[in-house]
Design an enzyme around this catalytic site. Structure first.
Site, PDB file in Angstrom:
ATOM      1  N   GLU A   1      12.319   2.231  13.967  1.00 33.76           N
ATOM      2  CA  GLU A   1      11.415   3.256  13.423  1.00 33.76           C
ATOM      3  C   GLU A   1      10.177   3.275  14.288  1.00 33.76           C
ATOM      4  O   GLU A   1      10.054   2.493  15.239  1.00 33.76           O
ATOM      5  CB  GLU A   1      11.071   2.955  11.967  1.00 33.76           C
ATOM      6  CG  GLU A   1      10.327   1.644  11.785  1.00 33.76           C
ATOM      7  CD  GLU A   1       9.924   1.357  10.341  1.00 33.76           C
ATOM      8  OE1 GLU A   1       9.835   2.298   9.530  1.00 33.76           O
ATOM      9  OE2 GLU A   1       9.661   0.189  10.030  1.00 33.76           O
TER      10      GLU A   1
ATOM     11  N   LYS B   1       6.251  -1.717   1.888  1.00 32.71           N
ATOM     12  CA  LYS B   1       5.118  -1.148   2.628  1.00 32.71           C
ATOM     13  C   LYS B   1       3.951  -2.138   2.546  1.00 32.71           C
ATOM     14  O   LYS B   1       2.964  -1.929   1.841  1.00 32.71           O
ATOM     15  CB  LYS B   1       4.751   0.233   2.063  1.00 32.71           C
ATOM     16  CG  LYS B   1       3.959   1.089   3.047  1.00 32.71           C
ATOM     17  CD  LYS B   1       3.947   2.531   2.597  1.00 32.71           C
ATOM     18  CE  LYS B   1       2.908   3.375   3.289  1.00 32.71           C
ATOM     19  NZ  LYS B   1       3.083   3.556   4.721  1.00 32.71           N
TER      20      LYS B   1
ATOM     21  N   LEU C   1      11.001   1.082   6.990  1.00 39.88           N
ATOM     22  CA  LEU C   1      10.400   1.527   5.730  1.00 39.88           C
ATOM     23  C   LEU C   1      11.197   2.744   5.228  1.00 39.88           C
ATOM     24  O   LEU C   1      11.496   3.645   6.020  1.00 39.88           O
ATOM     25  CB  LEU C   1       8.940   1.947   5.963  1.00 39.88           C
ATOM     26  CG  LEU C   1       8.221   2.328   4.667  1.00 39.88           C
ATOM     27  CD1 LEU C   1       7.779   1.066   3.925  1.00 39.88           C
ATOM     28  CD2 LEU C   1       7.019   3.208   4.939  1.00 39.88           C
TER      29      LEU C   1
ATOM     30  N   TYR D   1       0.826  -1.210   0.000  1.00 39.15           N
ATOM     31  CA  TYR D   1       0.000   0.000   0.000  1.00 39.15           C
ATOM     32  C   TYR D   1       0.854   1.251   0.000  1.00 39.15           C
ATOM     33  O   TYR D   1       2.073   1.197   0.197  1.00 39.15           O
ATOM     34  CB  TYR D   1      -0.969  -0.011   1.190  1.00 39.15           C
ATOM     35  CG  TYR D   1      -0.347   0.320   2.538  1.00 39.15           C
ATOM     36  CD1 TYR D   1       0.504  -0.584   3.176  1.00 39.15           C
ATOM     37  CD2 TYR D   1      -0.612   1.526   3.177  1.00 39.15           C
ATOM     38  CE1 TYR D   1       1.065  -0.276   4.407  1.00 39.15           C
ATOM     39  CE2 TYR D   1      -0.055   1.833   4.408  1.00 39.15           C
ATOM     40  CZ  TYR D   1       0.784   0.926   5.013  1.00 39.15           C
ATOM     41  OH  TYR D   1       1.345   1.232   6.230  1.00 39.15           O
TER      42      TYR D   1
HETATM   43  N1  PLP Z   1       7.568   3.559   8.839  1.00 36.58           N
HETATM   44  C1  PLP Z   1       6.396   2.901   8.852  1.00 36.58           C
HETATM   45  C2  PLP Z   1       6.335   1.530   9.453  1.00 36.58           C
HETATM   46  C3  PLP Z   1       5.247   3.507   8.318  1.00 36.58           C
HETATM   47  O1  PLP Z   1       4.070   2.832   8.315  1.00 36.58           O
HETATM   48  C4  PLP Z   1       5.332   4.817   7.785  1.00 36.58           C
HETATM   49  C5  PLP Z   1       4.159   5.486   7.232  1.00 36.58           C
HETATM   50  O2  PLP Z   1       3.061   5.013   7.346  1.00 36.58           O
HETATM   51  C6  PLP Z   1       6.578   5.467   7.795  1.00 36.58           C
HETATM   52  C7  PLP Z   1       7.672   4.804   8.322  1.00 36.58           C
HETATM   53  C8  PLP Z   1       6.725   6.857   7.219  1.00 36.58           C
HETATM   54  O3  PLP Z   1       6.719   6.800   5.804  1.00 36.58           O
HETATM   55  P1  PLP Z   1       6.295   8.039   4.910  1.00 36.58           P
HETATM   56  O4  PLP Z   1       7.234   9.166   5.277  1.00 36.58           O
HETATM   57  O5  PLP Z   1       6.540   7.576   3.506  1.00 36.58           O
HETATM   58  O6  PLP Z   1       4.890   8.346   5.208  1.00 36.58           O
END
Ligand code: PLP
Length: 283
Positions: free
Chosen positions: A180, A147, A204, A33
């Site tokens: 994270e 993701k 991620l 997603y």
């Molecule tokens: N890490 C995880 C596990 C996430 O689910 C998300 C966003 O939903 C992020 C980091 C941050 O990613 P982004 O900056 O692309 O929204």
């Protein structure tokens, strides 16, 4: 609440029940997603989100249902049909629908979903006040760079945070490194240097993380990409998370320990300004 929904090549609304019960996204979490933001109907960092979707789908061998141009067209049409100007778009591509079996059949047609939704982004007061976080063990699967919708471990960590009166859970690896957030990336500032986890399968590759690293380097703020040790959480100058919905969000408290008497850090504030500027005036 009914939202505009794109489903397998046509537009409808979320009032329509579109998914089959044997969709592999539903039964196996076999899907990838994206969430991106739009402001004034303008999608933010949408190419970066598309490319992460492409990499994630490739990694788990689900065919990419769009090229970049047709993805942009779908997004444009979705936003044209959307009644409000600011919000998020949720996109999900699953391997498709098939009689339940772990082995997936070849040549499945992916199930493609995208919808727009109004979203209350943090206001100036929240961006100054920051959030509370807790730390908790990281129980997700190994390919965190994808993701994936396998989010049960993250949902449980997030619920644990909520029950503790916090906003986010910061996930710790078995090797006592800080990875994270449950739905964000994590940064600390120490001696005017940013530290955030290396891009690997433990985190991620956040779109906002990447933008913030680039903005910091252009502003001559050094960036170290390495796993932070848990002990370093007790010896930091500033901490913040990044994500599409929260932008750059200061951390005011970790496991009940108030940082900087609850005052937002100078470098965090500078990066908030730079990132807000990027969203307002994209390249
Ligand atoms: N890490 C995880 C596990 C996430 O689910 C998300 C966003 O939903 C992020 C980091 C941050 O990613 P982004 O900056 O692309 O929204």
């Amino acid at each position: 609440m009914s939202d505009v929904l794109y489903f397998n090549g046509r537009f409808t609304t979320t009032d329509e029940r579109v998914l089959g019960v044997e969709d592999r996204g539903f039964q196996f979490g076999d899907s990838v997603y994206e969430v991106f933001k739009f402001l004034g109907k303008r999608p933010i960092l949408v190419r970066e989100h598309f490319h992460r979707l492409e990499r994630g789908l490739n990694r788990v061998e689900i065919p990419l249902p769009w090229d970049e141009a047709s993805f942009q067209t779908t997004v444009r049409e979705l936003l044209e049909r959307t009644a409000f100007d600011d919000g998020i778009v949720y996109v999900q591509v699953s391997r498709g629908e098939a009689e339940r079996a772990h082995f997936w059949p070849d040549n499945l047609k992916p199930t493609v979903v995208a919808y727009s939704r109004a979203f209350k982004f943090p206001d100036a007061a929240k961006k100054e006040r920051g959030i509370r976080v807790i730390t908790t063990p990281h129980h997700r699967w190994h390919y965190c760079s994808v993701k994936s919708t396998n989010l049960l471990a993250n949902a449980m960590a997030k619920k644990q945070a909520q029950r503790a009166g916090a906003d986010e859970a910061i996930l710790l690896g078995e090797d006592n490194t800080v990875r994270e957030g449950a739905s964000s990336n994590f940064f600390v500032v120490k001696n005017r240097r940013l530290v955030t986890h290396t891009l690997d399968d433990c985190i991620l590759p956040g779109v906002v993380r990447d933008a913030v690293v680039d903005l910091a380097l252009s502003a001559k703020i050094p960036v170290e990409e390495r796993p932070l040790r848990e002990a370093e959480l007790f010896d930091l100058d500033e901490a913040f998370i990044t994500s599409t919905t929260q932008g750059v969000m200061p951390i005011a408290e970790i496991d009940g320990r108030v940082l900087r008497n609850g005052r937002r850090g100078e470098i965090t504030m500078r990066l908030q300004e730079l990132f807000d500027g990027l969203e307002a005036n994209p390249k």
